[in-house]
Design a protein around this motif. Sequence first.
Motif, PDB file in Angstrom:
ATOM      1  N   MET A 245      13.705   3.219  12.700  1.00  0.00           N
ATOM      2  CA  MET A 245      13.844   1.787  12.957  1.00  0.00           C
ATOM      3  C   MET A 245      14.206   1.070  11.646  1.00  0.00           C
ATOM      4  SD  MET A 245      10.911  -0.936  14.183  1.00  0.00           S
ATOM      5  CE  MET A 245      10.350   0.088  15.524  1.00  0.00           C
ATOM      6  N   ARG A 246      15.283   0.323  11.674  1.00  0.00           N
ATOM      7  CA  ARG A 246      15.681  -0.471  10.509  1.00  0.00           C
ATOM      8  C   ARG A 246      15.255  -1.919  10.737  1.00  0.00           C
ATOM      9  NH1 ARG A 246      21.803  -0.210   8.633  1.00  0.00           N
ATOM     10  NH2 ARG A 246      21.045   1.827   7.914  1.00  0.00           N
ATOM     11  N   VAL A 247      14.473  -2.466   9.811  1.00  0.00           N
ATOM     12  CA  VAL A 247      13.908  -3.802   9.998  1.00  0.00           C
ATOM     13  C   VAL A 247      14.247  -4.680   8.799  1.00  0.00           C
ATOM     14  CG1 VAL A 247      11.837  -5.142  10.500  1.00  0.00           C
ATOM     15  CG2 VAL A 247      11.986  -2.761  11.268  1.00  0.00           C
ATOM     16  N   LEU A 248      14.818  -5.820   9.074  1.00  0.00           N
ATOM     17  CA  LEU A 248      15.046  -6.842   8.059  1.00  0.00           C
ATOM     18  C   LEU A 248      13.838  -7.767   8.036  1.00  0.00           C
ATOM     19  CD1 LEU A 248      16.634  -8.706   6.132  1.00  0.00           C
ATOM     20  CD2 LEU A 248      17.799  -9.639   8.147  1.00  0.00           C
ATOM     21  N   VAL A 249      13.230  -7.939   6.879  1.00  0.00           N
ATOM     22  CA  VAL A 249      12.086  -8.840   6.723  1.00  0.00           C
ATOM     23  C   VAL A 249      12.512  -9.980   5.810  1.00  0.00           C
ATOM     24  CG1 VAL A 249       9.692  -9.091   5.967  1.00  0.00           C
ATOM     25  CG2 VAL A 249      10.454  -6.929   6.988  1.00  0.00           C
ATOM     26  N   THR A 250      12.533 -11.202   6.324  1.00  0.00           N
ATOM     27  CA  THR A 250      12.765 -12.357   5.466  1.00  0.00           C
ATOM     28  C   THR A 250      11.420 -12.779   4.872  1.00  0.00           C
ATOM     29  OG1 THR A 250      12.399 -14.095   7.127  1.00  0.00           O
ATOM     30  CG2 THR A 250      14.596 -13.086   7.045  1.00  0.00           C
ATOM     31  N   GLY A 251      11.452 -13.285   3.656  1.00  0.00           N
ATOM     32  CA  GLY A 251      10.194 -13.657   3.008  1.00  0.00           C
ATOM     33  C   GLY A 251       9.359 -12.451   2.620  1.00  0.00           C
ATOM     34  N   GLY A 252      10.014 -11.331   2.362  1.00  0.00           N
ATOM     35  CA  GLY A 252       9.290 -10.100   2.081  1.00  0.00           C
ATOM     36  C   GLY A 252       8.550 -10.089   0.756  1.00  0.00           C
ATOM     37  N   SER A 253       8.824 -11.067  -0.114  1.00  0.00           N
ATOM     38  CA  SER A 253       8.107 -11.138  -1.384  1.00  0.00           C
ATOM     39  C   SER A 253       6.916 -12.090  -1.314  1.00  0.00           C
ATOM     40  CB  SER A 253       9.053 -11.588  -2.506  1.00  0.00           C
ATOM     41  OG  SER A 253       9.567 -12.888  -2.236  1.00  0.00           O
ATOM     42  N   GLY A 254       6.686 -12.709  -0.156  1.00  0.00           N
ATOM     43  CA  GLY A 254       5.554 -13.610   0.006  1.00  0.00           C
ATOM     44  C   GLY A 254       4.276 -12.876   0.386  1.00  0.00           C
ATOM     45  N   PHE A 255       3.202 -13.613   0.543  1.00  0.00           N
ATOM     46  CA  PHE A 255       1.909 -13.010   0.864  1.00  0.00           C
ATOM     47  C   PHE A 255       1.964 -12.227   2.173  1.00  0.00           C
ATOM     48  CE2 PHE A 255      -2.507 -14.135   2.689  1.00  0.00           C
ATOM     49  CZ  PHE A 255      -3.024 -12.888   2.348  1.00  0.00           C
ATOM     50  N   VAL A 256       2.277 -12.899   3.257  1.00  0.00           N
ATOM     51  CA  VAL A 256       2.331 -12.218   4.555  1.00  0.00           C
ATOM     52  C   VAL A 256       3.494 -11.235   4.598  1.00  0.00           C
ATOM     53  CG1 VAL A 256       2.638 -12.544   7.037  1.00  0.00           C
ATOM     54  CG2 VAL A 256       1.177 -14.113   5.747  1.00  0.00           C
ATOM     55  N   GLY A 257       4.661 -11.666   4.130  1.00  0.00           N
ATOM     56  CA  GLY A 257       5.830 -10.803   4.175  1.00  0.00           C
ATOM     57  C   GLY A 257       5.658  -9.509   3.409  1.00  0.00           C
ATOM     58  N   SER A 258       5.008  -9.563   2.243  1.00  0.00           N
ATOM     59  CA  SER A 258       4.825  -8.344   1.447  1.00  0.00           C
ATOM     60  C   SER A 258       3.901  -7.360   2.151  1.00  0.00           C
ATOM     61  CB  SER A 258       4.281  -8.689   0.062  1.00  0.00           C
ATOM     62  OG  SER A 258       2.975  -9.235   0.116  1.00  0.00           O
ATOM     63  N   ASN A 259       2.949  -7.863   2.928  1.00  0.00           N
ATOM     64  CA  ASN A 259       2.081  -6.976   3.697  1.00  0.00           C
ATOM     65  C   ASN A 259       2.807  -6.392   4.907  1.00  0.00           C
ATOM     66  OD1 ASN A 259      -0.953  -6.857   2.757  1.00  0.00           O
ATOM     67  ND2 ASN A 259      -0.225  -8.916   2.290  1.00  0.00           N
ATOM     68  N   ILE A 260       3.723  -7.156   5.486  1.00  0.00           N
ATOM     69  CA  ILE A 260       4.542  -6.618   6.571  1.00  0.00           C
ATOM     70  C   ILE A 260       5.413  -5.477   6.044  1.00  0.00           C
ATOM     71  CG2 ILE A 260       6.433  -7.145   8.164  1.00  0.00           C
ATOM     72  CD1 ILE A 260       5.234  -9.992   8.385  1.00  0.00           C
ATOM     73  N   VAL A 261       6.008  -5.680   4.880  1.00  0.00           N
ATOM     74  CA  VAL A 261       6.808  -4.619   4.262  1.00  0.00           C
ATOM     75  C   VAL A 261       5.958  -3.387   4.009  1.00  0.00           C
ATOM     76  CG1 VAL A 261       8.074  -3.969   2.174  1.00  0.00           C
ATOM     77  CG2 VAL A 261       8.493  -6.199   3.242  1.00  0.00           C
ATOM     78  N   GLU A 262       4.750  -3.595   3.502  1.00  0.00           N
ATOM     79  CA  GLU A 262       3.841  -2.471   3.222  1.00  0.00           C
ATOM     80  C   GLU A 262       3.562  -1.652   4.475  1.00  0.00           C
ATOM     81  OE1 GLU A 262       0.908  -0.313   0.809  1.00  0.00           O
ATOM     82  OE2 GLU A 262       2.500  -1.723   0.252  1.00  0.00           O
ATOM     83  N   VAL A 263       3.255  -2.328   5.570  1.00  0.00           N
ATOM     84  CA  VAL A 263       2.914  -1.627   6.812  1.00  0.00           C
ATOM     85  C   VAL A 263       4.141  -0.951   7.418  1.00  0.00           C
ATOM     86  CG1 VAL A 263       2.160  -1.993   9.203  1.00  0.00           C
ATOM     87  CG2 VAL A 263       0.879  -3.011   7.305  1.00  0.00           C
ATOM     88  N   LEU A 264       5.276  -1.613   7.395  1.00  0.00           N
ATOM     89  CA  LEU A 264       6.495  -0.990   7.917  1.00  0.00           C
ATOM     90  C   LEU A 264       6.862   0.253   7.111  1.00  0.00           C
ATOM     91  CD1 LEU A 264       8.650  -4.167   8.653  1.00  0.00           C
ATOM     92  CD2 LEU A 264       7.605  -2.646  10.339  1.00  0.00           C
ATOM     93  N   ASP A 265       6.716   0.168   5.794  1.00  0.00           N
ATOM     94  CA  ASP A 265       6.946   1.343   4.954  1.00  0.00           C
ATOM     95  C   ASP A 265       6.006   2.481   5.340  1.00  0.00           C
ATOM     96  OD1 ASP A 265       9.045   0.410   3.389  1.00  0.00           O
ATOM     97  OD2 ASP A 265       7.742  -0.399   1.833  1.00  0.00           O
ATOM     98  N   HIS A 266       4.753   2.130   5.599  1.00  0.00           N
ATOM     99  CA  HIS A 266       3.758   3.143   5.987  1.00  0.00           C
ATOM    100  C   HIS A 266       4.168   3.860   7.275  1.00  0.00           C
ATOM    101  CE1 HIS A 266      -0.167   5.005   6.597  1.00  0.00           C
ATOM    102  NE2 HIS A 266      -0.174   4.520   7.821  1.00  0.00           N
ATOM    103  N   HIS A 267       4.833   3.128   8.163  1.00  0.00           N
ATOM    104  CA  HIS A 267       5.286   3.720   9.433  1.00  0.00           C
ATOM    105  C   HIS A 267       6.695   4.309   9.334  1.00  0.00           C
ATOM    106  CE1 HIS A 267       1.891   2.642  11.954  1.00  0.00           C
ATOM    107  NE2 HIS A 267       1.888   1.426  11.428  1.00  0.00           N
ATOM    108  N   ASP A 268       7.172   4.471   8.109  1.00  0.00           N
ATOM    109  CA  ASP A 268       8.471   5.107   7.844  1.00  0.00           C
ATOM    110  C   ASP A 268       9.654   4.344   8.424  1.00  0.00           C
ATOM    111  OD1 ASP A 268       7.328   7.264   6.426  1.00  0.00           O
ATOM    112  OD2 ASP A 268       6.862   8.288   8.304  1.00  0.00           O
ATOM    113  N   ALA A 269       9.490   3.039   8.564  1.00  0.00           N
ATOM    114  CA  ALA A 269      10.637   2.223   8.952  1.00  0.00           C
ATOM    115  C   ALA A 269      11.561   2.068   7.744  1.00  0.00           C
ATOM    116  CB  ALA A 269      10.180   0.856   9.445  1.00  0.00           C
ATOM    117  N   GLU A 270      12.832   1.870   8.009  1.00  0.00           N
ATOM    118  CA  GLU A 270      13.779   1.547   6.943  1.00  0.00           C
ATOM    119  C   GLU A 270      13.751   0.028   6.775  1.00  0.00           C
ATOM    120  OE1 GLU A 270      18.548   1.808   5.868  1.00  0.00           O
ATOM    121  OE2 GLU A 270      17.772   2.794   7.673  1.00  0.00           O
ATOM    122  N   VAL A 271      13.210  -0.430   5.660  1.00  0.00           N
ATOM    123  CA  VAL A 271      12.956  -1.854   5.478  1.00  0.00           C
ATOM    124  C   VAL A 271      13.989  -2.469   4.542  1.00  0.00           C
ATOM    125  CG1 VAL A 271      11.282  -3.592   4.750  1.00  0.00           C
ATOM    126  CG2 VAL A 271      10.485  -1.472   5.830  1.00  0.00           C
TER     127      VAL A 271
END
Length: 302
Positions: A1-27
């Motif tokens: 799964m390839r996921v674009l995260v806007t605001g990925g450097s923010g508080f909530v966004g950075s945690n979304i990136v962390e979890v997606l990475d953990h699930h082996d998504a292409e972020v």
Amino acid sequence: MRVLVTGGSGFVGSNIVEVLDHHDAEVLAPGRAELDVTDAVAVNRYVEATRPDAIVHAAIWNDPAGLLTDRRRAWEAYVGATRAVVDAANRAGAHVVLVSTDWVFDGTQGPAPENESPNPVNTYGFLKAASELVVAERAERGTIARIAAVQGIHRAHPSTPRAQDAGFGYLAASVADALAAGRRFKVWDGPGLNRLATPVLATDAAEFIFRALEQAATGTLHCVGGEHVDRVTLARRSAQAFGFDPERIDVVDPDPAIVGTQPVPVDTRLDATATATQLGLELPDLGTTLQRLRLQLQAIQS
């Protein structure tokens, strides 16, 4: 799964990136210099070039004073950006998730279920409610993920950026920081504050969002914990969870210079029962949330 995260450097966004990475998504998590979400042409060009399967829109303009003094920019930063993201997602056939907030409610509706009608009382809540409408009415595959009283660590900037504000954000980590340094913690309680909410760990909220993407779940979801709490109780239970004496928590009046003059919804408790059933998830209680936060803080400190 390839996921674009806007605001990925923010508080909530950075945690979304962390979890997606953990699930082996292409972020894909472009910074503002790489992608201005208020520029619809740029958003569409970026999405056409990268072809994500999903877009998680977590970017906001985090400037409460600016939302009042520059309303045109505020509208474009929230509603205009959401429209640009949704339109680009529609063209690409991507699932779009808007990260929203419990502050779309007026403070009289708690605990609010997922189908409760928003009734915001301040600019931030209004802009988020308007953004929700864009997703609900415009997205071909759209999800509104409301979060609340978010606890956790900022993955891009691990130190807590503030002790507290009119909401609940960062409160548990701020308590831990103060008490670990040998200071007492002064928790605010009084008028002009969000005093009741349903806390969630940022990574747990991100797990809800991942599960929604995995299951192609659309509609409105409440991505929160399973226990409602007031500010003072959260501070005291945070102290206990981190092994400190809760008597080191003092209850004081809020700082009016930080709280500001805009109305704040007093009671923003969310009922996430339907969301948990839809996604097949168990809602964590507050004790579980705080223990998970303790482990996360220990991990970055080791």
